[in-house]
Design a protein around this motif. Structure first.
Motif, PDB file in Angstrom:
ATOM      1  N   LEU A 220       0.769  -1.215   0.113  1.00  0.00           N
ATOM      2  CA  LEU A 220      -0.015   0.026   0.058  1.00  0.00           C
ATOM      3  C   LEU A 220       0.777   1.094  -0.185  1.00  0.00           C
ATOM      4  O   LEU A 220       2.034   1.235   0.646  1.00  0.00           O
ATOM      5  N   PRO A 221       0.595   2.472  -0.599  1.00  0.00           N
ATOM      6  CA  PRO A 221       1.223   3.460  -0.713  1.00  0.00           C
ATOM      7  C   PRO A 221       1.243   4.232   0.704  1.00  0.00           C
ATOM      8  O   PRO A 221       0.484   4.174   1.526  1.00  0.00           O
ATOM      9  N   GLY A 222       2.657   4.709   1.172  1.00  0.00           N
ATOM     10  CA  GLY A 222       2.906   5.346   2.131  1.00  0.00           C
ATOM     11  C   GLY A 222       3.022   4.241   3.541  1.00  0.00           C
ATOM     12  O   GLY A 222       3.296   4.837   4.276  1.00  0.00           O
ATOM     13  N   ILE A 223       3.119   2.859   3.268  1.00  0.00           N
ATOM     14  CA  ILE A 223       3.440   1.821   4.325  1.00  0.00           C
ATOM     15  C   ILE A 223       4.586   1.231   3.863  1.00  0.00           C
ATOM     16  O   ILE A 223       4.616   0.496   2.833  1.00  0.00           O
ATOM     17  N   GLY A 224       5.412   1.357   4.711  1.00  0.00           N
ATOM     18  CA  GLY A 224       6.824   0.356   4.705  1.00  0.00           C
ATOM     19  C   GLY A 224       6.830  -0.614   5.778  1.00  0.00           C
ATOM     20  O   GLY A 224       5.807  -0.893   6.356  1.00  0.00           O
ATOM     21  N   ARG A 225       7.713  -1.206   5.874  1.00  0.00           N
ATOM     22  CA  ARG A 225       8.038  -2.357   6.771  1.00  0.00           C
ATOM     23  C   ARG A 225       7.747  -1.917   8.413  1.00  0.00           C
ATOM     24  O   ARG A 225       7.051  -2.482   9.064  1.00  0.00           O
ATOM     25  N   LYS A 226       8.375  -0.645   8.718  1.00  0.00           N
ATOM     26  CA  LYS A 226       8.163  -0.269  10.005  1.00  0.00           C
ATOM     27  C   LYS A 226       6.795  -0.096  10.210  1.00  0.00           C
ATOM     28  O   LYS A 226       6.058  -0.258  11.303  1.00  0.00           O
ATOM     29  N   SER A 227       6.086   0.609   9.366  1.00  0.00           N
ATOM     30  CA  SER A 227       4.449   1.053   9.437  1.00  0.00           C
ATOM     31  C   SER A 227       3.849  -0.085   9.564  1.00  0.00           C
ATOM     32  O   SER A 227       2.798  -0.476  10.409  1.00  0.00           O
ATOM     33  N   ALA A 228       4.209  -1.374   8.651  1.00  0.00           N
ATOM     34  CA  ALA A 228       3.278  -2.401   8.715  1.00  0.00           C
ATOM     35  C   ALA A 228       3.319  -3.150  10.018  1.00  0.00           C
ATOM     36  O   ALA A 228       2.572  -3.611  10.529  1.00  0.00           O
ATOM     37  N   ASN A 229       4.623  -3.151  10.536  1.00  0.00           N
ATOM     38  CA  ASN A 229       4.962  -3.756  11.874  1.00  0.00           C
ATOM     39  C   ASN A 229       4.036  -3.292  13.003  1.00  0.00           C
ATOM     40  O   ASN A 229       3.528  -3.920  13.821  1.00  0.00           O
ATOM     41  N   ILE A 230       3.832  -2.004  12.941  1.00  0.00           N
ATOM     42  CA  ILE A 230       3.334  -1.204  14.068  1.00  0.00           C
ATOM     43  C   ILE A 230       1.579  -1.457  13.875  1.00  0.00           C
ATOM     44  O   ILE A 230       0.761  -1.840  14.830  1.00  0.00           O
ATOM     45  N   ILE A 231       1.229  -1.514  12.399  1.00  0.00           N
ATOM     46  CA  ILE A 231      -0.131  -1.868  12.320  1.00  0.00           C
ATOM     47  C   ILE A 231      -0.494  -3.447  12.738  1.00  0.00           C
ATOM     48  O   ILE A 231      -1.684  -3.630  13.271  1.00  0.00           O
ATOM     49  N   LEU A 232       0.368  -4.403  12.143  1.00  0.00           N
ATOM     50  CA  LEU A 232       0.151  -5.803  12.347  1.00  0.00           C
ATOM     51  C   LEU A 232      -0.151  -5.912  13.887  1.00  0.00           C
ATOM     52  O   LEU A 232      -1.111  -6.875  14.401  1.00  0.00           O
ATOM     53  N   TYR A 233       0.686  -5.378  14.726  1.00  0.00           N
ATOM     54  CA  TYR A 233       0.858  -5.696  16.000  1.00  0.00           C
ATOM     55  C   TYR A 233      -0.301  -4.962  16.865  1.00  0.00           C
ATOM     56  O   TYR A 233      -1.016  -5.632  17.737  1.00  0.00           O
ATOM     57  N   ASN A 234      -0.293  -3.641  16.664  1.00  0.00           N
ATOM     58  CA  ASN A 234      -1.448  -2.720  17.417  1.00  0.00           C
ATOM     59  C   ASN A 234      -2.750  -3.002  16.965  1.00  0.00           C
ATOM     60  O   ASN A 234      -3.763  -2.593  17.763  1.00  0.00           O
ATOM     61  N   ALA A 235      -3.051  -3.342  15.872  1.00  0.00           N
ATOM     62  CA  ALA A 235      -4.369  -3.403  15.201  1.00  0.00           C
ATOM     63  C   ALA A 235      -4.968  -5.015  15.381  1.00  0.00           C
ATOM     64  O   ALA A 235      -5.988  -5.161  15.275  1.00  0.00           O
ATOM     65  N   PHE A 236      -3.752  -5.997  14.993  1.00  0.00           N
ATOM     66  CA  PHE A 236      -4.376  -7.043  14.716  1.00  0.00           C
ATOM     67  C   PHE A 236      -3.719  -8.029  15.823  1.00  0.00           C
ATOM     68  O   PHE A 236      -3.974  -9.273  15.436  1.00  0.00           O
ATOM     69  N   GLY A 237      -2.859  -7.708  16.687  1.00  0.00           N
ATOM     70  CA  GLY A 237      -2.178  -8.683  17.424  1.00  0.00           C
ATOM     71  C   GLY A 237      -1.026  -9.653  17.146  1.00  0.00           C
ATOM     72  O   GLY A 237      -0.653 -10.728  17.419  1.00  0.00           O
ATOM     73  N   LYS A 238      -0.522  -9.152  15.780  1.00  0.00           N
ATOM     74  CA  LYS A 238       0.329 -10.173  15.177  1.00  0.00           C
ATOM     75  C   LYS A 238       1.896  -9.626  15.045  1.00  0.00           C
ATOM     76  O   LYS A 238       1.938  -8.448  14.876  1.00  0.00           O
ATOM     77  N   ASN A 239       2.622 -10.750  15.375  1.00  0.00           N
ATOM     78  CA  ASN A 239       4.274 -10.308  15.419  1.00  0.00           C
ATOM     79  C   ASN A 239       4.915 -10.892  14.302  1.00  0.00           C
ATOM     80  O   ASN A 239       5.274 -11.928  14.265  1.00  0.00           O
ATOM     81  N   GLU A 240       4.970  -9.998  13.349  1.00  0.00           N
ATOM     82  CA  GLU A 240       5.618 -10.127  12.117  1.00  0.00           C
ATOM     83  C   GLU A 240       7.216  -9.600  12.200  1.00  0.00           C
ATOM     84  O   GLU A 240       7.842  -9.829  11.106  1.00  0.00           O
ATOM     85  N   GLY A 241       7.597  -8.694  12.910  1.00  0.00           N
ATOM     86  CA  GLY A 241       8.660  -7.912  13.015  1.00  0.00           C
ATOM     87  C   GLY A 241       8.731  -6.985  14.121  1.00  0.00           C
ATOM     88  O   GLY A 241       7.880  -6.952  15.070  1.00  0.00           O
ATOM     89  N   ILE A 242       9.906  -6.157  14.269  1.00  0.00           N
ATOM     90  CA  ILE A 242       9.784  -5.354  15.087  1.00  0.00           C
ATOM     91  C   ILE A 242       9.980  -3.888  14.695  1.00  0.00           C
ATOM     92  O   ILE A 242      10.903  -3.753  13.897  1.00  0.00           O
ATOM     93  N   ALA A 243       9.113  -3.109  14.970  1.00  0.00           N
ATOM     94  CA  ALA A 243       9.371  -1.827  14.300  1.00  0.00           C
ATOM     95  C   ALA A 243      10.322  -0.818  14.818  1.00  0.00           C
ATOM     96  O   ALA A 243      10.436  -0.599  16.021  1.00  0.00           O
ATOM     97  N   VAL A 244      11.218  -0.676  14.023  1.00  0.00           N
ATOM     98  CA  VAL A 244      12.524   0.180  14.530  1.00  0.00           C
ATOM     99  C   VAL A 244      12.190   1.618  14.157  1.00  0.00           C
ATOM    100  O   VAL A 244      12.410   1.941  12.773  1.00  0.00           O
ATOM    101  N   ASP A 245      11.807   2.445  14.991  1.00  0.00           N
ATOM    102  CA  ASP A 245      11.707   4.057  14.734  1.00  0.00           C
ATOM    103  C   ASP A 245      12.913   4.937  15.184  1.00  0.00           C
ATOM    104  O   ASP A 245      14.094   3.946  15.543  1.00  0.00           O
TER     105      ASP A 245
END
Length: 213
Positions: free
Chosen positions: A118-143
């Motif tokens: 999706l436009p505007g969504i990189g790996r960091k953003s995806a990690n944030i969404i996956l865990y905080n919206a769906f409870g999924k741990n696919e990686g670690i968001a590194v800001d």
């Protein structure tokens, strides 16, 4: 391997201490995956506080992908004009909503591959969404906070976010990836700041090899 084993033990102590001080949640306010996706796009090069001030009104007006798509681009731009790079972000939001409608049945997808398409969504953003919206741990968001704190704690010697993530994923249990990121962000934001870290307030002071810096 011995080095990783030592760091893995340290991680458990870090998590235990930080959980007593900070909540396992984002400071971005949202009530649905779509709201979090939009908030994450808006948060790039901005503060969570400023995003929350904006979305308090924005999320009352735009409740679905259809709402964002119905609004002319210029209207959405005006609605988010208080945020940095609002013109690009308005385009990202509308394009992401268009793809969510066309490719994912109007629902924000819950996989790394789909989110990062999706436009505007990189790996960091995806990690944030996956865990905080769906409870999924696919990686670690590194800001910037996770990057700084993990380096100061000696958990990584890398400098690039993608390499830091790989280092952290080796020593943090998968079920704690999202929580680890959330907690380090808060530590970095309020105590382990870029300038003049508050050593005497830090719950990890005795563990930190950078405490004298």
């Amino acid at each position: 391997m011995v080095y990783n084993s030592i760091r893995a033990k340290m991680v458990q102590e870090i998590l235990s201490r930080l959980e007593e001080v900070f909540p396992d949640r984002l400071e971005l306010k949202f009530s649905s995956p779509l709201e979090l996706l939009v908030a994450v796009i808006l948060a790039a090069q901005s503060t969570d506080k400023k995003v929350n001030q904006l979305t308090e009104k924005l999320f009352k007006k735009y409740r679905s992908c259809q709402d964002y798509l119905k609004a002319p681009l210029e209207e959405l731009e005006r609605d988010i004009s208080s945020i940095n790079y609002y013109k690009n972000k308005a385009k990202f939001i509308k394009s992401a909503c268009q793809q969510i409608m066309e490719r994912f049945g109007g629902q924000v997808p819950d996989s790394m591959e789909a989110l990062t398409s999706l436009p505007g969504i990189g790996r960091k953003s995806a990690n944030i969404i996956l865990y905080n919206a769906f409870g999924k741990n696919e990686g670690i968001a590194v800001d910037t906070h996770v990057l700084r704190v993990s380096q100061r704690l000696g958990l990584t010697r890398e400098k690039k976010p993608e390499k830091i993530e790989q280092d952290l994923m080796k020593i943090v249990p998968r079920e704690q990836w999202g929580k680890f990121s959330n907690l380090l962000v808060l530590l970095g934001r309020y105590i382990c700041t870029a300038q003049k870290p508050k050593h005497q307030e830090c719950p990890l002071y005795d563990l930190c090899p950078s405490r004298e810096l």
